[in-house]
Scaffold this motif. Structure first.
Motif, PDB file in Angstrom:
ATOM      1  N   ARG A 128       0.292 -85.584  -1.710  1.00  0.00           N
ATOM      2  CA  ARG A 128      -0.634 -85.345  -0.594  1.00  0.00           C
ATOM      3  C   ARG A 128      -0.268 -86.240   0.590  1.00  0.00           C
ATOM      4  O   ARG A 128      -0.277 -85.819   1.733  1.00  0.00           O
ATOM      5  CB  ARG A 128      -2.071 -85.636  -1.030  1.00  0.00           C
ATOM      6  CG  ARG A 128      -2.729 -84.475  -1.731  1.00  0.00           C
ATOM      7  CD  ARG A 128      -4.233 -84.494  -1.555  1.00  0.00           C
ATOM      8  NE  ARG A 128      -4.888 -85.665  -2.105  1.00  0.00           N
ATOM      9  CZ  ARG A 128      -5.131 -85.862  -3.404  1.00  0.00           C
ATOM     10  NH1 ARG A 128      -4.743 -84.958  -4.275  1.00  0.00           N
ATOM     11  NH2 ARG A 128      -5.738 -86.948  -3.810  1.00  0.00           N
TER      12      ARG A 128
ATOM     13  N   GLU B 152       3.321 -78.673  -2.017  1.00  0.00           N
ATOM     14  CA  GLU B 152       1.930 -78.223  -1.995  1.00  0.00           C
ATOM     15  C   GLU B 152       1.424 -77.934  -3.404  1.00  0.00           C
ATOM     16  O   GLU B 152       0.268 -78.206  -3.725  1.00  0.00           O
ATOM     17  CB  GLU B 152       1.791 -76.980  -1.106  1.00  0.00           C
ATOM     18  CG  GLU B 152       1.285 -77.350   0.274  1.00  0.00           C
ATOM     19  CD  GLU B 152       1.503 -76.267   1.320  1.00  0.00           C
ATOM     20  OE1 GLU B 152       1.100 -75.117   1.063  1.00  0.00           O
ATOM     21  OE2 GLU B 152       2.098 -76.581   2.368  1.00  0.00           O
ATOM     22  N   SER B 153       2.302 -77.400  -4.227  1.00  0.00           N
ATOM     23  CA  SER B 153       1.885 -77.081  -5.605  1.00  0.00           C
ATOM     24  C   SER B 153       1.594 -78.366  -6.388  1.00  0.00           C
ATOM     25  O   SER B 153       0.901 -78.341  -7.397  1.00  0.00           O
ATOM     26  CB  SER B 153       2.966 -76.260  -6.313  1.00  0.00           C
ATOM     27  OG  SER B 153       4.075 -77.096  -6.604  1.00  0.00           O
ATOM     28  N   GLU B 154       2.122 -79.464  -5.913  1.00  0.00           N
ATOM     29  CA  GLU B 154       1.914 -80.748  -6.597  1.00  0.00           C
ATOM     30  C   GLU B 154       0.839 -81.578  -5.888  1.00  0.00           C
ATOM     31  O   GLU B 154       0.720 -82.786  -6.139  1.00  0.00           O
ATOM     32  CB  GLU B 154       3.229 -81.551  -6.607  1.00  0.00           C
ATOM     33  CG  GLU B 154       4.358 -80.910  -7.370  1.00  0.00           C
ATOM     34  CD  GLU B 154       4.166 -81.002  -8.885  1.00  0.00           C
ATOM     35  OE1 GLU B 154       3.920 -82.109  -9.371  1.00  0.00           O
ATOM     36  OE2 GLU B 154       4.241 -79.953  -9.548  1.00  0.00           O
TER      37      GLU B 154
ATOM     38  N   HIS C 210      -2.104 -82.030  -6.115  1.00  0.00           N
ATOM     39  CA  HIS C 210      -3.162 -82.738  -6.838  1.00  0.00           C
ATOM     40  C   HIS C 210      -2.761 -84.190  -7.100  1.00  0.00           C
ATOM     41  O   HIS C 210      -3.585 -85.017  -7.455  1.00  0.00           O
ATOM     42  CB  HIS C 210      -3.487 -82.023  -8.150  1.00  0.00           C
ATOM     43  CG  HIS C 210      -2.273 -81.775  -8.999  1.00  0.00           C
ATOM     44  ND1 HIS C 210      -1.424 -80.713  -8.779  1.00  0.00           N
ATOM     45  CD2 HIS C 210      -1.759 -82.460 -10.032  1.00  0.00           C
ATOM     46  CE1 HIS C 210      -0.438 -80.757  -9.664  1.00  0.00           C
ATOM     47  NE2 HIS C 210      -0.612 -81.804 -10.435  1.00  0.00           N
ATOM     48  N   LYS C 211      -1.467 -84.489  -6.930  1.00  0.00           N
ATOM     49  CA  LYS C 211      -1.039 -85.890  -7.091  1.00  0.00           C
ATOM     50  C   LYS C 211      -1.034 -86.554  -5.715  1.00  0.00           C
ATOM     51  O   LYS C 211      -0.504 -85.996  -4.748  1.00  0.00           O
ATOM     52  CB  LYS C 211       0.367 -85.950  -7.685  1.00  0.00           C
ATOM     53  CG  LYS C 211       0.443 -85.343  -9.061  1.00  0.00           C
ATOM     54  CD  LYS C 211       1.863 -85.393  -9.591  1.00  0.00           C
ATOM     55  CE  LYS C 211       2.000 -84.508 -10.809  1.00  0.00           C
ATOM     56  NZ  LYS C 211       3.381 -84.083 -11.031  1.00  0.00           N
TER      57      LYS C 211
END
Ligand SMILES: [Zn+2]
Length: 380
Positions: free
Chosen positions: A139, A130-132, A134-135
């Motif tokens: 997602r 989830e912290s990533e 933005h990639k």
């Protein structure tokens, strides 16, 4: 207590329910009602399910072990590092990496999610994903494992977690509603309360006892109280409605039931009849559409509509008390009941040529069973 100058010192005690960093509210009926915003779990708002990481998508095949990549998201070049961390360190905390997920103890299964100092669990893993988010690739990954799943906070009980700390006879309401009705009845029958509690709860305990007895009386022993009504069969729904009517002591009402014996074990039909008679004895009219012999025979008045099905029927072929039915000449029902007509058992059964096999079924009371049934493919 400290006494200075003969004046008693003042001491303050907390009058709040507090322990382990949690503050508890004064229990009230709303606290135990998930249809009330006060009692509903804050995370799932009383639904019991949320859109979240779905364990069934994360571990699609529970027959596999951790070693055999049971955890779907810990496959592949990059992500298998998470699985490898567990495999390499498992001996430190005695984790059976070669055991099928379905055979793990609840604690071991929980550990897969929580992790420990040696390896990051699935919760950590998804927090990382989830912290990533933005990639795009992360997602996409998240969306693969998201689904409607049991709420983590209330574990599907739909109630706010602090309601679970209130216990009666050592059990919380969440535990009680997940017990089959048969067991629950036993629990309440055995329950011994201190005198004061008994005097407060006496009336409601009687009510609970009555309702449970009726439900188990009409063959619903196996149901749990938290079953969603949408997942019940038509017969089950009707019978549950019956227990509600019996509990309300309504009189001068008319009940119309369509085959309430559907799905009922033949041994429970007599109990269903007893419930219907109880409703009648309360001063109600009970009209039942039914093909079950035992229910027909128990009726006060029987109406046979026939003589055949569909457009060949629609006539009243018999209307009297059931004991007169055998004499009704035009009634097909009568002919079958007296044995004048029969549905003969086939003398020779076809040999099955194909089978439908369900392997290692695991759900509710099915414990890893494999069954096969003969299967006749439709030929068009
Ligand atoms: Zn919840």
């Amino acid at each position: 207590m400290q006494v200075l100058n003969n004046a008693p010192a003042e001491r303050h005690f907390s009058n709040r329910f507090e322990a382990d960093g949690m503050t508890f509210e004064m229990p009230s009926p709303h606290l135990f009602n998930f249809n009330n915003p006060y009692g509903a779990c804050k995370r799932c708002e009383g639904f019991g399910t949320v859109i979240d990481i779905d364990p069934d998508l994360v571990i699609p095949n529970r027959q596999l072990s951790v070693y055999d990549y049971a955890i779907a998201c810990w496959k592949g070049e990059k992500m298998s590092a998470w699985r490898d961390a567990l495999v390499r360190s498992a001996h430190h905390f005695d984790f059976p990496i070669h055991r099928a997920i379905t055979d793990l103890s609840p604690e071991q299964y929980e550990l897969l999610w929580t992790g420990n100092p040696y390896f990051g669990g699935l919760n950590n893993f998804f927090a990382f994903v989830e912290s990533e988010a933005h990639k795009i690739q992360y997602r996409v990954m998240l969306s693969k494992y998201r689904g409607r799943t049991i709420c983590r906070d209330c574990k599907g009980t739909r109630l706010r977690p602090d309601a679970q700390y209130v216990k009666i006879g050592g059990k919380s309401i969440g535990e009680l509603v997940t017990m089959p009705i048969g067991e629950l009845r036993h629990f309440f029958a055995q329950l011994v309360l201190p005198d004061y509690d008994q005097s407060v709860a006496g009336r409601i305990l009687t009510e609970i006892g009555n309702r449970l007895e009726i439900m188990s009386g009409i063959g619903l022993d196996y149901l749990q109280l938290n079953r969603l009504s949408a997942t019940l069969s038509g017969g089950e729904t009707q019978r549950i409605n019956l227990t509600r009517s019996l509990g309300s002591n309504l009189t001068n009402s008319m009940y119309i039931l369509d085959e309430p014996s559907v799905g009922l074990h033949p041994r429970d039909t007599a109990r269903l009849v007893a419930v219907l008679q109880q409703l009648r004895n309360l001063g109600n009219t009970v009209i039942v559409v039914e093909h079950e012999e035992e229910v027909m025979k128990a009726a006060d008045f029987l109406l046979d509509i026939g003589p055949l099905a569909g457009h060949l029927g629609g006539e009243v072929v018999f209307a009297d008390t059931p004991d007169r039915l055998p004499a009704a000449e035009r009634s097909l029902t009568a002919q079958y009941l007296t044995g004048a007509k029969q549905i003969a058992l086939p003398t020779q059964r076809r040999k099955p040529t194909a089978f439908l096999t369900v392997e290692n079924a695991n759900h509710h009371n099915l414990k890893n069973i494999t069954v096969r049934s003969c299967y006749k493919p439709y030929r068009l």
